[in-house]
Every structure is written in structure tokens, then in C-alpha cells.
Design a protein around this motif. Sequence first.
Motif, PDB file in Angstrom:
ATOM      1  N   ILE A   1       0.837  -1.202   0.000  1.00 33.30           N
ATOM      2  CA  ILE A   1       0.000   0.000   0.000  1.00 33.30           C
ATOM      3  C   ILE A   1       0.872   1.253   0.000  1.00 33.30           C
ATOM      4  CG2 ILE A   1      -1.609   1.356   1.411  1.00 33.30           C
ATOM      5  CD1 ILE A   1      -2.859  -1.347   2.271  1.00 33.30           C
ATOM      6  N   ILE A   2       1.905   1.274   0.814  1.00 36.70           N
ATOM      7  CA  ILE A   2       2.800   2.431   0.849  1.00 36.70           C
ATOM      8  C   ILE A   2       3.540   2.574  -0.476  1.00 36.70           C
ATOM      9  CG2 ILE A   2       4.872   3.376   1.929  1.00 36.70           C
ATOM     10  CD1 ILE A   2       2.333   3.734   3.573  1.00 36.70           C
ATOM     11  N   ALA A   3       3.987   1.458  -1.058  1.00 33.70           N
ATOM     12  CA  ALA A   3       4.674   1.519  -2.355  1.00 33.70           C
ATOM     13  C   ALA A   3       3.762   2.096  -3.430  1.00 33.70           C
ATOM     14  CB  ALA A   3       5.158   0.123  -2.753  1.00 33.70           C
ATOM     15  N   LYS A   4       2.493   1.691  -3.403  1.00 30.65           N
ATOM     16  CA  LYS A   4       1.528   2.236  -4.377  1.00 30.65           C
ATOM     17  C   LYS A   4       1.298   3.716  -4.132  1.00 30.65           C
ATOM     18  CE  LYS A   4      -1.578   2.415  -7.572  1.00 30.65           C
ATOM     19  NZ  LYS A   4      -1.149   2.441  -8.997  1.00 30.65           N
ATOM     20  N   ALA A   5       1.215   4.122  -2.884  1.00 34.92           N
ATOM     21  CA  ALA A   5       1.016   5.535  -2.556  1.00 34.92           C
ATOM     22  C   ALA A   5       2.184   6.375  -3.056  1.00 34.92           C
ATOM     23  CB  ALA A   5       0.830   5.710  -1.053  1.00 34.92           C
ATOM     24  N   GLU A   6       3.403   5.836  -2.932  1.00 40.48           N
ATOM     25  CA  GLU A   6       4.583   6.576  -3.385  1.00 40.48           C
ATOM     26  C   GLU A   6       4.604   6.739  -4.901  1.00 40.48           C
ATOM     27  OE1 GLU A   6       7.759   5.629   0.204  1.00 40.48           O
ATOM     28  OE2 GLU A   6       7.687   4.303  -1.551  1.00 40.48           O
ATOM     29  N   LYS A   7       4.020   5.774  -5.617  1.00 39.57           N
ATOM     30  CA  LYS A   7       3.900   5.916  -7.070  1.00 39.57           C
ATOM     31  C   LYS A   7       2.806   6.923  -7.424  1.00 39.57           C
ATOM     32  CE  LYS A   7       5.579   1.335  -8.429  1.00 39.57           C
ATOM     33  NZ  LYS A   7       5.234   0.052  -9.109  1.00 39.57           N
TER      34      LYS A   7
END
Length: 468
Positions: free
Chosen positions: A273-279
Motif C-alpha cells: 500500500i505504501i509503495a503504491k502511494a509513493e507511485k
Amino acid sequence: MSDLDNRQIERMDNVFRAQKAAFEAERHRSYKDRLRDIDAIGALTKKHADAIKDAAAADFGVRSRCETQLTEVTYMTTAVKHTRRHLWSWMQNRKVSIPGNLAPGKAYIRREPRGVAGIISPWNYPFQLAFSPILAALAAGCRVMLKPSELTPNMSELMRNMLAEEFDESHVAVLLGGPAVGEAFTKIPFDHLLYTGSTHVGRLVAKAAAENLTPVTLELGGKSPVIIDQGFKAKDAAASLSFGKFMNAGQTCIAPDYVLAPADQARPIGEAIIAKAEKSYPDWATDEDYTAIVSDRHYDRLNAMIEEARSGGAEILQASGGDPGNARKIAPTVVLNPPEDSKLMQEEIFGPVLPILAHNGLNDAMKRVNAGDRPLALYVYSKDKKAARRVLEGTISGGAVVNNTMLHYSVEDLPFGGVGASGYGAYHGEAGFETFTHARSVLEVPVWHPSRLIAPPYGKLFDMIANK
């Protein structure tokens, strides 16, 4: 109390009386006139689309113009088209059958406008959550008084000016002001009152309305859970969870409020979820598409909730980014295993913070959900349709989505509303039309009707008819 509040409270009764008189003079607004009202809402939305985005940005400090377009402007133009397309069929009488011993006759249900509708709208989607119920009330043939949130003054002023372009105050009126105006508004003897906001204030609204026996629709919030089944890949859940949680910085009543995941998937899901948010938000601190928190009070409250969870031993995952400066922005945040007694787990979060806890199977997850108040929405992720339906059958919520979040809100034919502490009543589409109309039961029979035979002195004829 401010001078504005005093002025608005003083004119409130006058506006209400004017609308009551206008409704009495035109109790059954024609289909043609209702279409004109609906078209006016659509035209105003399109005409002022840029001003709506500007007002939202000014009120939040930073508000994604794309999200305002999607959730406020586009939503309303779509709702207008749907209402326009179906209004004629909604207005028609609905025939019902009658028992043989009451024949001949004709029974049907008339949908009649309730009268003057009161609408109290919130700050998180200040345009859409005001104009959507207004649309429903106008389609129903009602007069409307709106009390928007004082936390979004630019949008409230814009809506007042917009509606004044097309509607006389005896038809649609906007009352501005703070909590004192809101409290006075709830005491008006409306024919129906719709409130969107917190559960705490919803209880106060219901109590005030009860003094006048005013029927109420309460659109409240709560802790909308996510249940993830064993075997559902973290990356497959992350995209929609990130979008649902971090759109409008989590300031959405149906945003995922906490996640129940298999024990071995809790961390991978949080990291995904955090990785997607950073994208999605390469630098959330300066990204104009990542919305700020609406007020200092809400900003401080959210930060305090994160720190309380950290102090209680929870692990905090946050998107990387720079310094937001004076903007009230909080990084996309995941909290792994917060304490059960922490505010993150006891209160509706209403911000970009997502707790993730481990479950020991779907039965355990459902038990956890059912131990709390009934939520406004529930989300279940599973590759197994039977498992997903088992979760739906084993829980209660206002609405639900399988393998995604929040999309049910945009289906106009689905009634939107809560259950239990998340509210009661519903609107959107035909459900909104029904909310602001009264289902009047009518039976028409000929001048001479066999029912005359069921009268004293009772005898054989009575027995033959009554015992059919």
C-alpha cells in the motif's frame, strides 16, 4: 455567536414560512417543472466547475483539482443525467393487487412530495454532499433549505450564489453560519431532514428533529473494515486500498478504516500500500493531487493518533517525501498492529492513516467486525466467490464492495445509507426520490361496493364473504 449567525437565525423562520406557503400553493410540481429544476442543477454544476475546484482548494489549503472534478463535478453531472432519465417512471403510480373479497376496485401507491426538506451537508465533499440530496429533493417536488458546513466557507458562499442564480429562496435557500445556526436549523419543523456527518452530531440531530416528529435520514460514518482472504495477493489489494484510503487524504466517510489480513500477509499488504502511494504521489508533501487536512484541529488529532499508536508499540510505515511546510499534510501512513484500545481503533479516523491487523481466518475476521458498531461500508477481498459471499452473509453494513473499495457509491441505482450507528435511511437514484416523497396508499372502489354487505346484522352472507 457571530453577527452572521444571528442574522441567519433571524431569517430562518421567514425562509421556512415562505417555502411552506410556496409548497401549499403548488403541492404537486409538474414533471416538466421538475425537469427544469434538475436541468438547472446540471447547468450550474457545469458552468461553475472551475469555481467549485477553486473553492475546494481554498477551503482545504490543498485539494486535488482532479479529485474535485471526479468526486464532486463529474459525480453530480452523472447523477443529474440518471435522475432526468428515470424521473418519469419514478413519478408514476404503482398498482398493487387487492384481495378477491374487496373486488371490484383499484389499489395503487402515489409518490407525493413531502414538502419542505432540510439538508445539513458536511465539509469533506462540500459540493457533492449538498447538491446530491438537493437534486433528489427537487426531483421529488420538494422545497429545499440547505445548511452547509462552516469549515468550508468558500464553497458554502459559492453554493449560495450559484443556487440564487436559478432559484428563488421560496424554492431553494442556503443558510450560512456556525454550530449555532446548525442547532437552530435542526429545530425547524421540516417535512424531512437529511443530515450527513458524524455519529455524535447525528444523535443530536435526531433528538432535535424528534421534538417535531420530523422524519430524518442520517448519513453517518463509522469504522468501515476491509477483510482480506487467505491467498489474495498483496499487490492486487494494494492499488484499490491505496486509492480508497488516500483519495481526499482519507477524509471520506466510506474510506477503508482498518484492514484485517491473514497474519502472514499483514506486513506485505502494508508495504504494498505504501509503495503504491509513493507511485501515486511521488512527493506527497508538494504534490497538488495529494489533499491537505481540512483544519488545524483535525490535523493535530490525526498526528496525535499516530503517535499514540507508536507509543503503544505499533509499527508505523509512511510514504517518503519532503517537507509540506505550512500545508496541513500528513504522509500516507500504515499502522501495523495498533493497540486495540488506541484511538485509531476506537474512533473513525477520517484521515490518511490505515491500521492493519492480523486475523486467523474469515470467521475470526467476521467476529471482530461484528463486535463493533455496524459500519457504513465493508470491503472483502477474495478469489473465492463463495468465501466473499459468506462474509457478506456473516456481517452487516450499510453497503459493501467485493475486491475493491468505495465504487458502490457511484452506482446511482444502489441505495446509499447506513445501518445502526452508521445511520438510517438512504438516498441516491430512486432511493433519494423515495426519501423525499410520501408513499400514499389509495384504494378506489365504485359507488356501490360489496363491502356494504359486510355489516350488521351479521348472518350467512357475512359468513360466506368473511370466510372466503
